[in-house]
Design a protein around this motif. Sequence first.
Motif, PDB file in Angstrom:
ATOM      1  N   THR A  90       0.858  -1.132   0.207  1.00  0.00           N
ATOM      2  CA  THR A  90      -0.143  -0.045  -0.130  1.00  0.00           C
ATOM      3  C   THR A  90       0.863   1.329   0.044  1.00  0.00           C
ATOM      4  OG1 THR A  90      -0.024   0.347   2.601  1.00  0.00           O
ATOM      5  CG2 THR A  90      -1.656  -1.269   1.177  1.00  0.00           C
ATOM      6  N   ARG A  91       0.273   2.318  -0.467  1.00  0.00           N
ATOM      7  CA  ARG A  91       0.916   3.508  -0.398  1.00  0.00           C
ATOM      8  C   ARG A  91       1.432   3.846   0.857  1.00  0.00           C
ATOM      9  NH1 ARG A  91      -3.120   6.744  -4.571  1.00  0.00           N
ATOM     10  NH2 ARG A  91      -2.864   5.343  -6.487  1.00  0.00           N
ATOM     11  N   GLU A  92       0.512   3.780   1.987  1.00  0.00           N
ATOM     12  CA  GLU A  92       0.653   3.928   3.380  1.00  0.00           C
ATOM     13  C   GLU A  92       1.961   3.180   4.136  1.00  0.00           C
ATOM     14  OE1 GLU A  92       0.291   3.460   7.659  1.00  0.00           O
ATOM     15  OE2 GLU A  92       0.001   1.913   6.169  1.00  0.00           O
ATOM     16  N   ALA A  93       2.024   2.023   3.626  1.00  0.00           N
ATOM     17  CA  ALA A  93       3.173   1.197   4.190  1.00  0.00           C
ATOM     18  C   ALA A  93       4.417   1.627   3.754  1.00  0.00           C
ATOM     19  CB  ALA A  93       2.714  -0.306   3.753  1.00  0.00           C
ATOM     20  N   TRP A  94       4.442   2.180   2.356  1.00  0.00           N
ATOM     21  CA  TRP A  94       5.645   2.543   1.600  1.00  0.00           C
ATOM     22  C   TRP A  94       6.066   3.765   2.474  1.00  0.00           C
ATOM     23  CZ3 TRP A  94       8.229   6.548  -0.198  1.00  0.00           C
ATOM     24  CH2 TRP A  94       9.489   6.142  -1.005  1.00  0.00           C
ATOM     25  N   ALA A 121       9.440   7.045   6.353  1.00  0.00           N
ATOM     26  CA  ALA A 121       9.388   7.749   7.438  1.00  0.00           C
ATOM     27  C   ALA A 121      10.281   7.074   8.360  1.00  0.00           C
ATOM     28  CB  ALA A 121       8.139   8.250   7.755  1.00  0.00           C
ATOM     29  N   LEU A 122      10.318   5.978   8.808  1.00  0.00           N
ATOM     30  CA  LEU A 122      10.993   5.154   9.627  1.00  0.00           C
ATOM     31  C   LEU A 122      12.349   5.146   9.349  1.00  0.00           C
ATOM     32  CD1 LEU A 122       8.482   2.252  10.697  1.00  0.00           C
ATOM     33  CD2 LEU A 122       8.994   4.020  12.068  1.00  0.00           C
ATOM     34  N   VAL A 133      10.364  16.368   4.613  1.00  0.00           N
ATOM     35  CA  VAL A 133       9.854  15.386   3.593  1.00  0.00           C
ATOM     36  C   VAL A 133       8.248  15.245   3.633  1.00  0.00           C
ATOM     37  CG1 VAL A 133      10.275  13.129   2.691  1.00  0.00           C
ATOM     38  CG2 VAL A 133      12.180  14.311   3.849  1.00  0.00           C
ATOM     39  N   LEU A 134       7.647  15.298   2.509  1.00  0.00           N
ATOM     40  CA  LEU A 134       6.279  15.471   2.500  1.00  0.00           C
ATOM     41  C   LEU A 134       5.826  14.309   1.773  1.00  0.00           C
ATOM     42  CD1 LEU A 134       3.478  16.654   2.808  1.00  0.00           C
ATOM     43  CD2 LEU A 134       3.641  17.891   0.808  1.00  0.00           C
ATOM     44  N   LEU A 135       5.266  13.165   2.241  1.00  0.00           N
ATOM     45  CA  LEU A 135       4.918  11.833   1.622  1.00  0.00           C
ATOM     46  C   LEU A 135       3.551  11.785   1.699  1.00  0.00           C
ATOM     47  CD1 LEU A 135       7.276  10.201   4.290  1.00  0.00           C
ATOM     48  CD2 LEU A 135       7.511   9.656   2.031  1.00  0.00           C
ATOM     49  N   THR A 136       2.948  11.878   0.042  1.00  0.00           N
ATOM     50  CA  THR A 136       1.739  11.786  -0.140  1.00  0.00           C
ATOM     51  C   THR A 136       1.184  11.390  -1.620  1.00  0.00           C
ATOM     52  OG1 THR A 136      -0.334  13.553  -0.222  1.00  0.00           O
ATOM     53  CG2 THR A 136       1.853  14.281  -1.163  1.00  0.00           C
ATOM     54  N   ASP A 137       0.049  11.263  -1.701  1.00  0.00           N
ATOM     55  CA  ASP A 137      -0.536  10.529  -2.950  1.00  0.00           C
ATOM     56  C   ASP A 137      -1.448  11.710  -3.579  1.00  0.00           C
ATOM     57  OD1 ASP A 137      -2.754  10.264  -1.369  1.00  0.00           O
ATOM     58  OD2 ASP A 137      -3.057   8.503  -2.326  1.00  0.00           O
TER      59      ASP A 137
END
Length: 251
Positions: A90-94, A99-100, A180-184
């Motif tokens: 999933t996008r969320e898991a990636w 982030a970790l 860092v902005l992580l989004t779809d």
Amino acid sequence: MAGGERARKVENATGELIGVTLGNDLFRVIPSELANLGLPELRAVFAARYAAGELMPYDSQGEQPTGRGAVIACVDTSHSMYEAGPGGVTREAWARACALALLDQARHAGRDFVGILFSAADQLQVFRFPAGRAAGIDRILDFAETFLGGGTSYQRPLSAAGELLEKEFDDASRTRGDIVLLTDDDCGVTEDWMRAWNDAKHRLGFRVFGVAVGVPRVAEADSVLESLCDNLRSIDNLTDVQAAADLFRVI
């Protein structure tokens, strides 16, 4: 992957050529090395030397330092982030994995780390991991597993990130943080907010890296995400960890 990039990371950006060294950076390999690719009988030798890091690239030195302020990961946890991509990831898991890895990167560099989970404008959760304290496993798990759901708003998480960097500057005179902005997604911001955001970037000297997760290509040039970020990339194949390798070379 992030650990490997950190191991080969250099503090100086490419600049003045000072000689030749050993390595496997194909962008800087000297012409005589590349000429071996034109000879079929030497291609296997080239491949073996590349794998061993024994090619001869140009060596250089520069003056562009990496960041020294906090590393802040703003992670989109809206409903659309839970859509699975190739390989069932999933996008969320990636985004959480990235982030970790950024948390680990910050710990090794002695920098504060802040994880900001966001979705709609009224949904935000902040996790702080100061450099001088142990990162408790319970707190890390909370950051990795908290789900907010809902829509997407950029202003709230980025404003929170800017305020944290402002406080860091006031308390410790540290600048050059990294966000860092992580989004779809791609959502609007107001003109007043954008002016204040650009003023803060200029005053505090922080950088903004955008990662469009699960998006086939980087957003169009007139998109909000493009205008917010100094460096933007798309991650289409969520099973390819090398797609974000450059992120860990510059943060």
